[in-house]
Enzyme design. Sequence first.
Site, PDB file in Angstrom:
ATOM      1  N   LEU A 103     -19.335  -1.130  37.227  1.00 59.53           N
ATOM      2  CA  LEU A 103     -19.616  -2.174  38.221  1.00 59.53           C
ATOM      3  C   LEU A 103     -20.839  -3.010  37.858  1.00 59.53           C
ATOM      4  O   LEU A 103     -21.701  -3.266  38.683  1.00 59.53           O
ATOM      5  CB  LEU A 103     -19.776  -1.554  39.617  1.00 59.53           C
ATOM      6  CG  LEU A 103     -18.549  -0.796  40.127  1.00 59.53           C
ATOM      7  CD1 LEU A 103     -18.864  -0.062  41.408  1.00 59.53           C
ATOM      8  CD2 LEU A 103     -17.362  -1.741  40.323  1.00 59.53           C
ATOM      9  N   HIS A 104     -20.873  -3.445  36.596  1.00 58.68           N
ATOM     10  CA  HIS A 104     -21.966  -4.283  36.123  1.00 58.68           C
ATOM     11  C   HIS A 104     -21.447  -5.589  35.506  1.00 58.68           C
ATOM     12  O   HIS A 104     -21.894  -5.980  34.418  1.00 58.68           O
ATOM     13  CB  HIS A 104     -22.804  -3.522  35.087  1.00 58.68           C
ATOM     14  CG  HIS A 104     -23.332  -2.222  35.585  1.00 58.68           C
ATOM     15  ND1 HIS A 104     -23.638  -1.159  34.751  1.00 58.68           N
ATOM     16  CD2 HIS A 104     -23.614  -1.793  36.848  1.00 58.68           C
ATOM     17  CE1 HIS A 104     -24.077  -0.146  35.477  1.00 58.68           C
ATOM     18  NE2 HIS A 104     -24.067  -0.502  36.754  1.00 58.68           N
ATOM     19  N   PRO A 105     -20.534  -6.300  36.174  1.00 62.24           N
ATOM     20  CA  PRO A 105     -20.067  -7.572  35.619  1.00 62.24           C
ATOM     21  C   PRO A 105     -21.206  -8.579  35.571  1.00 62.24           C
ATOM     22  O   PRO A 105     -22.022  -8.663  36.492  1.00 62.24           O
ATOM     23  CB  PRO A 105     -18.964  -7.998  36.589  1.00 62.24           C
ATOM     24  CG  PRO A 105     -19.332  -7.351  37.890  1.00 62.24           C
ATOM     25  CD  PRO A 105     -19.955  -6.041  37.506  1.00 62.24           C
ATOM     26  N   ASP A 161     -19.605  -6.248  30.777  1.00 59.02           N
ATOM     27  CA  ASP A 161     -19.599  -5.172  31.762  1.00 59.02           C
ATOM     28  C   ASP A 161     -19.867  -3.859  31.034  1.00 59.02           C
ATOM     29  O   ASP A 161     -19.929  -3.815  29.803  1.00 59.02           O
ATOM     30  CB  ASP A 161     -18.236  -5.124  32.483  1.00 59.02           C
ATOM     31  CG  ASP A 161     -18.212  -4.186  33.676  1.00 59.02           C
ATOM     32  OD1 ASP A 161     -19.284  -3.958  34.279  1.00 59.02           O
ATOM     33  OD2 ASP A 161     -17.130  -3.674  34.014  1.00 59.02           O
ATOM     34  N   HIS A 162     -20.038  -2.795  31.798  1.00 60.05           N
ATOM     35  CA  HIS A 162     -20.138  -1.442  31.256  1.00 60.05           C
ATOM     36  C   HIS A 162     -18.936  -0.636  31.739  1.00 60.05           C
ATOM     37  O   HIS A 162     -18.676  -0.581  32.947  1.00 60.05           O
ATOM     38  CB  HIS A 162     -21.420  -0.750  31.723  1.00 60.05           C
ATOM     39  CG  HIS A 162     -22.666  -1.376  31.198  1.00 60.05           C
ATOM     40  ND1 HIS A 162     -23.824  -1.490  31.945  1.00 60.05           N
ATOM     41  CD2 HIS A 162     -22.953  -1.933  29.996  1.00 60.05           C
ATOM     42  CE1 HIS A 162     -24.762  -2.076  31.229  1.00 60.05           C
ATOM     43  NE2 HIS A 162     -24.255  -2.357  30.042  1.00 60.05           N
TER      44      HIS A 162
END
Length: 550
Positions: free
Chosen positions: A470-472, A296-297
């Site tokens: 919100l980059h899982p 994630d980020h």
Amino acid sequence: MQQYDFIIVGGGSAGCALAARLSADPSNRVLVLEAGRPDYIWDVFTHMPAALTFPSGSRFYDWQYESEPEPYMHGRKIAHARGKLLGGSSSINGMIFQRGNPLDYERWGADPGMKEWDYAHCLPYFKRMENCLADPDTPFRGHEGPLELERGPATNPLFSAFFEAVQQAGYPLTDDVNGYRQEGFAPFDRNVRRGRRLSAARAYLHPVLSRPNLDVTTRALVTRVLFEGKRAVGVEYVGKGGSLSRVSGGKIILAGGSINSPQLLQLSGVGNADELAELGIEPVHHLPGVGENLQDHLEVYVQHACKQPVSMQPSLQKWRWPLIGAEWLFLRKGPGATNHFEGGGFVRSNEDVAYPNLMFHFLPIAVRYDGTAAPSGHGYQVHIGPMYSDARGSVKIKSRDPREHPALRFNYLSTEQDRREWVEAIRVTRKILGQEAFAEFSDGELSPGSSVETDEQILDWVAKDGETALHPSCTAKMGTDEMSVLDPATMEVHGVEGLCVVDASSMPYVTNGNIYAPVMMLAEKAADLILGNTPLAPENVEFYRHQKVS
């Protein structure tokens, strides 16, 4: 049971693209099962770009996931919004279109068995899916696809100051972060068309809903994949009203995202056999990589007060909302038509990094996107975070109940590299915002503030204040090693037949930037692989590579 050629589990970003491509052949009967609701045409919160702050956290739009207590972030549980309607997270996200760096895909292609996922093989699919309205004549951009992309206008004077400041700090501008050179700063592409959000559902699914061979069912929660031996033959789902149904398909494609897809695999008996047996689930196939490799980020907001009344802060005042809403509704103009994230850029945090590892979004407003109160005065902010953390987490079911959210462990800030790059990220950000170009605007740093200065203080602030971008991703990765889940040539799950995964979980490594564009590219390419079509020919174009000074 009804019989389909393809059953797509999930009507989100990847699922919408798959539905459009797989149903283009009228001989293919396609079913999409989406657990959320329709994306109603009248819903201002999903169609007005500036309303993006409202759906996240709402049970009507958001699955409201949260992590387990993160040990390196003071035991905080980090909220993770995921779209609960057709279009998935593309119906509630920030509408930012970032492909990632070409070297991301060179990294993908360098893994064993992944040669045809390098940049030359991915570029044609990026071009096929987009209609880039800003760059008419470059070998990097497409102009006939369903995703119409506008370039953020970035006309607020604070954007001008930001772009001047980055140059004063020693960083370049670039023509297009999705083109020849990602490194640098520029206005961003966005999934906004004529002042309205262009979600995957609006771009791909709605134009083809009239096809007689395509069925779309919403409020259908798939509870497990049905197997005959090692072959997936259908799915079981709970529909509206609680009725249990089964439907059979020639090929089952999971497209629920990097949280739901591994969850469904595990519920269906595909995953770590010992862990599944402990929950009373009979293993269909032992595949230990399912739910592992979670990436994630993480990001923070560095905010400044603005001493000139030029920010977008007035648009936050509730008494203005009716006028803003009317202007957007009738004219598709004004503060309601912006997604806020109109510009930013990518830099390397130090000279040892081969390509950008930091992403910046600049906003001419100081606001919180986690639902907490925004500063009352004029301000501006930068969203900043490292792109290539080597921290790895997991997604693991906690019971046999498909309605119970799985345990999410991201392990943010758990590695030496991650912590080092976070300190570098904040120092680079302050270097930019402290340039002369902001002298006429800056009225001091609001967050984190002057009390946060040492490496230890910076890391403590990030641990207290950081949010997911919100980059899982990457929880059912393509590859050939023992922790891989998918065959890169077919998208099929290793060890079973008739079952594919196509979404952010399919990535082996998270890309540099927002992940919506890579997910859509992946779905476009996967559609050809699943159909057995001849893949688009690779395009070997030269792209920017930083040359180290010896």
